[in-house]
Design a protein around this motif. Structure first.
Motif: not given
Length: 233
Positions: A225-230, A175-180
């Motif tokens: 970037g991408f975020m794993l959202r749950v 649930n947090q942004l991880v940048t490219h």
């Protein structure tokens, strides 16, 4: 409270040395800056560091020779090189002398921090630290970093090495942004166009693996970037 790692920076360029010292200090590191090799040796004798960052081109002694002298004082101290040299033979020489990493100038400060954190996580152990999480709950999935396994309600799902590394990084920052840049420098060791294209492919694979739980999504955040959202149940 997080441990404050102690870094020795040996850099004769006043502008770069000041910039890196200030930036790394802002990121929570305790930085001791030496402006030449001899000063670096003195500081190694009188201080305990977690990592040494050595410029290769120093006025009184090159960084390669300095690293070997430092090893006679503290054989356990890991070091990385900063250099304007781009010749492959110089890179290979650095690693042959025991360097844990090798960054070419001009230095990207954000990439340097990512690499330092990755190196220290791998190299530095603290017996008083809490054991690291080995199982990450991702909705109805369990990601086990001890046996490199992803399970959905007990059913194993096969992942490639890169898929596992990527999912672990996203799960650590759920649930947090991880940048490219952070993803590419951590997993591929290089932030470039071709690896970014590969990253998109691996994200697509992970989305398929995680499709059994509708609460889970891997979100592309404004091309940053991408975020794993749950989602909460």
């Amino acid at each position: 409270m997080d441990k404050k790692y102690k870094l020795l920076l040996v850099e004769d360029d006043t502008s770069l040395g000041y910039l890196l010292s200030e930036y790394l200090g802002m990121k929570g590191f305790m930085v001791t800056w030496a402006k030449n090799a001899q000063d670096g040796l003195v500081k190694t004798e009188t201080n305990v560091f977690d990592l040494a960052i050595l410029d290769v081109m120093l006025p009184d002694m090159d960084g390669f020779e300095l690293s070997q002298k430092i090893k006679t004082i503290n054989p356990e101290l890991p070091f990385l090189f900063l250099t304007a040299r781009s010749l492959k033979i110089d890179v290979l020489k650095g690693f042959s002398l025991g360097a844990v990493d090798y960054l070419k100038k001009p230095i990207d400060e954000e990439e340097l921090v990512v690499r330092i954190n990755a190196l220290l996580t791998r190299l530095v152990t603290d017996p008083e630290e809490e054991p690291q999480v080995s199982i990450y709950k991702i909705g109805d999935y369990d990601l086990n970093t001890d046996n490199f396994e992803l399970r959905f309600k007990g059913e194993p799902i096969k992942l490639t090495g890169k898929e596992f590394d990527l999912l672990t990084l996203l799960a650590m920052n759920q649930n947090q942004l991880v940048t490219h840049k952070e993803i590419l420098t951590t997993i591929w060791d290089k932030n470039d166009y071709f690896n970014k294209k590969s990253l998109n492919v691996f994200v697509s694979h992970l989305r398929k693996h995680l499709a059994k739980d509708s609460k889970i999504s891997i979100v592309n955040v404004n091309r940053r970037g991408f975020m794993l959202r749950v989602e909460e149940k």
